[in-house]
Scaffold this active site. Structure first.
Site, PDB file in Angstrom:
ATOM      1  N   ASP A 197       0.868  -1.171   0.000  1.00  0.00           N
ATOM      2  CA  ASP A 197       0.000   0.000   0.000  1.00  0.00           C
ATOM      3  C   ASP A 197       0.910   1.227   0.000  1.00  0.00           C
ATOM      4  O   ASP A 197       2.047   1.153   0.471  1.00  0.00           O
ATOM      5  CB  ASP A 197      -0.886  -0.023   1.247  1.00  0.00           C
ATOM      6  CG  ASP A 197      -1.672   1.259   1.411  1.00  0.00           C
ATOM      7  OD1 ASP A 197      -2.364   1.656   0.464  1.00  0.00           O
ATOM      8  OD2 ASP A 197      -1.572   1.877   2.495  1.00  0.00           O
ATOM      9  N   ASP A 233      -1.041  -0.749   6.214  1.00  0.00           N
ATOM     10  CA  ASP A 233      -0.987  -0.117   7.538  1.00  0.00           C
ATOM     11  C   ASP A 233      -1.947  -0.751   8.526  1.00  0.00           C
ATOM     12  O   ASP A 233      -2.053  -0.312   9.664  1.00  0.00           O
ATOM     13  CB  ASP A 233      -1.233   1.391   7.445  1.00  0.00           C
ATOM     14  CG  ASP A 233      -2.582   1.729   6.831  1.00  0.00           C
ATOM     15  OD1 ASP A 233      -3.440   0.835   6.768  1.00  0.00           O
ATOM     16  OD2 ASP A 233      -2.780   2.880   6.421  1.00  0.00           O
ATOM     17  N   ASP A 253      -6.485  -1.531   4.859  1.00  0.00           N
ATOM     18  CA  ASP A 253      -6.028  -2.564   3.928  1.00  0.00           C
ATOM     19  C   ASP A 253      -6.426  -3.964   4.384  1.00  0.00           C
ATOM     20  O   ASP A 253      -5.874  -4.956   3.910  1.00  0.00           O
ATOM     21  CB  ASP A 253      -4.492  -2.503   3.790  1.00  0.00           C
ATOM     22  CG  ASP A 253      -4.035  -1.185   3.198  1.00  0.00           C
ATOM     23  OD1 ASP A 253      -4.576  -0.800   2.147  1.00  0.00           O
ATOM     24  OD2 ASP A 253      -3.148  -0.544   3.786  1.00  0.00           O
TER      25      ASP A 253
END
Length: 626
Positions: free
Chosen positions: A317, A519, A523
């Site tokens: 991400d 994180d 996600d």
């Protein structure tokens, strides 16, 4: 949890007593005394194994302990008390070493809990009271003096210090803690005296949760261990049947001597026992999980430890993972005859009155440049457009050009062009206008890339990771700029959470083994779908600990190559142990048909068990190449 497991001195004492009695029985020249000494050796070396075999039999299971007890009993029946005693000594010695290996790996983590003090200095009604930490509740204020361990998770409300957080994050460098900063139980206060407001009960501290998670991970079985245990019962039954067949075959075909035939069966019983195979995988997994925890990496189980070693593609991400998730000043534009610092000084003086995160970045940049900021008055803001105030008697505005149009202020075309150019590069562009002073400029801001991101991806490449890709909901220009800056192989932009999941599934269908790094907040779907979900822990956010298979406890991507290295080392050691243990069994079984002495079979068999345990412990002390 808080009570540390004592060292396994009992198992070591049993092995020692067995050896002493065995040597004494061999030295003493009187058979009636030697008999009792050998009997003592049998009891000391075999009592634990006999008890385990009985417990397993009650569960209708056949174990390695049964094979060892039967082999020793068989040696006694043959009158070879010394050889049976040697078998039980080496078997008890290998069990003691296994117990110490388990203790060593668990003690590595349990020792963290001992760092947390049992008492704290409670501040109540203007007094300082020494109380047990179990009596503290969220909201209580405690004072932590220089050099003391912080007693529980909380927030600094008074004072400033630095804290050694290696026990939680594995980070060796002290971290500055001022008012509002989060601190964790078990970490070490530096030079300052601070007051901390408790945010959790002692039993709910991050340190306690980490230890609990590591214990749970060590109790879970990895795929190799599950495979070994799946055939262990059938294998032990097969060894017993093979020993019976060897006895019958030797008796009726090879020799008519019952004692000789029984001796051959006992040798096979010993050498075919899968002791080293059974312990080969757990010894490595326990060591690897403990080692990873020391370095601020939490594996949620042995399964994920083994899976991470198979990863060939890592997806990241962007926001909060590759980047810090907070804006920073990237560019300052002014007219050729103007000073960037002068423009920044005025902008920061205005923004200091704002609570927006962009304002924090501008003020931080001015402080970094050691610019003294004047006071501002008549501060005002326009939602979504910008802010303005009077600084040193002049009107100063910072924001979008639409705000200035509403105030009748014309922005030079050069400034508008500079702002457009920065936005095309994926940055946020704020125009700064001080019309009375004739100063116009542009500040470009963007989410800051983690300083360690490029080095981490380069390390992954050196380790043989085929592809590092970025999955982000941000626009294409920003994604490509970040990918180029850190050396990522590809970037996929404009993705919603379900589209990230679809991209991970596409990679999996292409034959890739993918780890997803996020994180741990937005996600969660991608972390769940990936082969291995890895969360940036932010020193252990609750969400990260829940959704991920692996947690990087400090916000440092360089821990990721370390985690993969530990996983690969563990896989390598497990493979070495399995091949070595099975190879030794195969060779010894063949030699058993060539009159292999029982004592030599015992020595080689139990020696191989000791070696695989020691090979597993190597993970605790190995150091990766830079």
């Amino acid at each position: 949890m808080n009570r540390s497991t004592p060292p396994p001195y009992a198992s070591a004492a049993q092995a020692g007593l067995c050896l002493v009695a065995l040597i004494a029985g061999w030295i003493v020249d009187r058979p009636e005394i030697s008999f009792y000494l050998y009997l003592l050796a049998y009891i000391a070396g075999g009592a634990a194994a006999l008890l385990e075999a009985i417990k397993a039999a009650a569960r209708r299971q056949l174990t390695v302990d049964l094979l060892m007890v039967l082999a020793a009993a068989g040696a006694a029946v043959l009158g070879d008390w010394a050889e049976g005693g040697v078998l039980l000594f080496l078997f008890s010695l290998s069990n003691a070493l296994e117990d110490f290996a388990t203790y060593r790996t668990k003690h590595t983590v349990q020792s963290l809990v001992q760092l947390r003090p049992s008492e704290a200095l409670l501040l109540r009604d203007g007094q300082e009271l020494t109380v047990g930490i179990q009596t503290l509740a969220p909201g209580d204020l405690v004072r932590v003096r220089p050099g003391e361990h912080i007693p529980l998770d909380g927030e600094v409300v008074d004072g400033e210090t630095w804290v050694n957080e290696a026990t939680i994050t594995g980070e060796s460098e002290p971290v500055v803690k001022a008012s509002g900063a989060t601190v964790f139980a078990g970490t070490i206060n530096g030079h300052g005296s601070v007051v901390v407001r408790a945010t959790k009960l002692a039993a709910d501290s991050m340190l306690e949760r980490i230890v609990k998670m590591v214990h749970e991970a060590q109790s879970q079985k990895n795929p190799t261990q599950q495979f070994v245990e799946s055939w262990q019962q059938a294998y032990v039954s097969g060894v017993l049947l093979a020993a019976a067949i060897v006895f019958a075959g030797a008796l009726f075909i090879h020799t008519s001597d019952v004692r000789h035939a029984f001796y051959h069966a006992m040798v096979l019983l010993v050498v075919a026992s899968p002791c080293a195979v059974v312990i080969g995988s757990p010894a490595v997994v326990l060591s690897a999980i403990a080692r990873a925890a020391q370095l601020g990496v939490l594996f949620k189980g042995g399964r994920y430890l083994e899976l991470l070693g198979n990863v060939d593609t890592v997806a990241f991400d962007k926001t909060g993972t590759i980047t810090l998730g907070a804006p920073g000043v990237d560019a300052l534009w002014v007219e050729e005859d103007a000073s960037p610092d002068a423009m920044l000084r005025l902008a920061a003086a205005v923004e200091r009155r704002s609570e927006h995160h962009v304002a924090d970045a501008i003020v931080a940049e001015a402080q970094r440049r050691r610019i003294e900021l004047p006071e501002s008055t008549e501060f005002d803001y326009h939602v979504g457009l910008g802010v303005h105030a009077h600084v040193e008697g002049s009107w100063i505005g910072v924001g979008h050009e639409r705000m200035f149009a509403g105030h009748g202020i014309a922005i030079p075309q050069t400034a508008l062009d500079a702002a457009r150019h920065l936005r095309e590069q994926g940055q946020t562009a704020l125009i700064v206008a001080a019309p009375e002073a004739g100063i116009f400029g542009v500040i470009g801001l963007s989410d800051q890339i983690r300083p360690d991101a490029a080095a981490a991806l380069a390390a992954l490449k050196r380790m043989g990771i085929q592809a590092n890709v970025i999955l982000t909901g941000d626009n294409e220009q920003v994604a490509q700029r970040v990918a180029q800056a850190i050396g990522a192989d590809a970037a996929f932009a404009g993705l919603l959470p379900e589209q990230k999941v679809a991209e991970l599934r596409r990679l999996a269908k292409a034959g890739r083994t993918v780890a997803m790094v996020g994180d741990g907040v937005n996600d969660a779907p991608a972390l769940a779908v990936a082969g291995v979900g890895i969360a940036m822990g932010g020193a252990g956010t609750d969400v990260a600990l829940e959704v991920a298979d692996v947690v990087l406890m400090r916000d440092d991507l360089t821990a990721l190559p370390m985690a993969i290295w530990i996983s690969r080392q563990a896989k390598r050691r497990i493979r070495q142990n399995m091949l070595f243990a099975l190879g030794v069994i195969g060779v010894l079984v063949l030699l058993s048909f060539m009159n292999l002495p029982l004592w030599l079979g015992v020595l080689c068999h139990e020696g191989s068990t000791v070696l695989v345990v020691l090979n597993g412990l190597r993970v605790l002390i190995e150091r990766p190449a830079k």
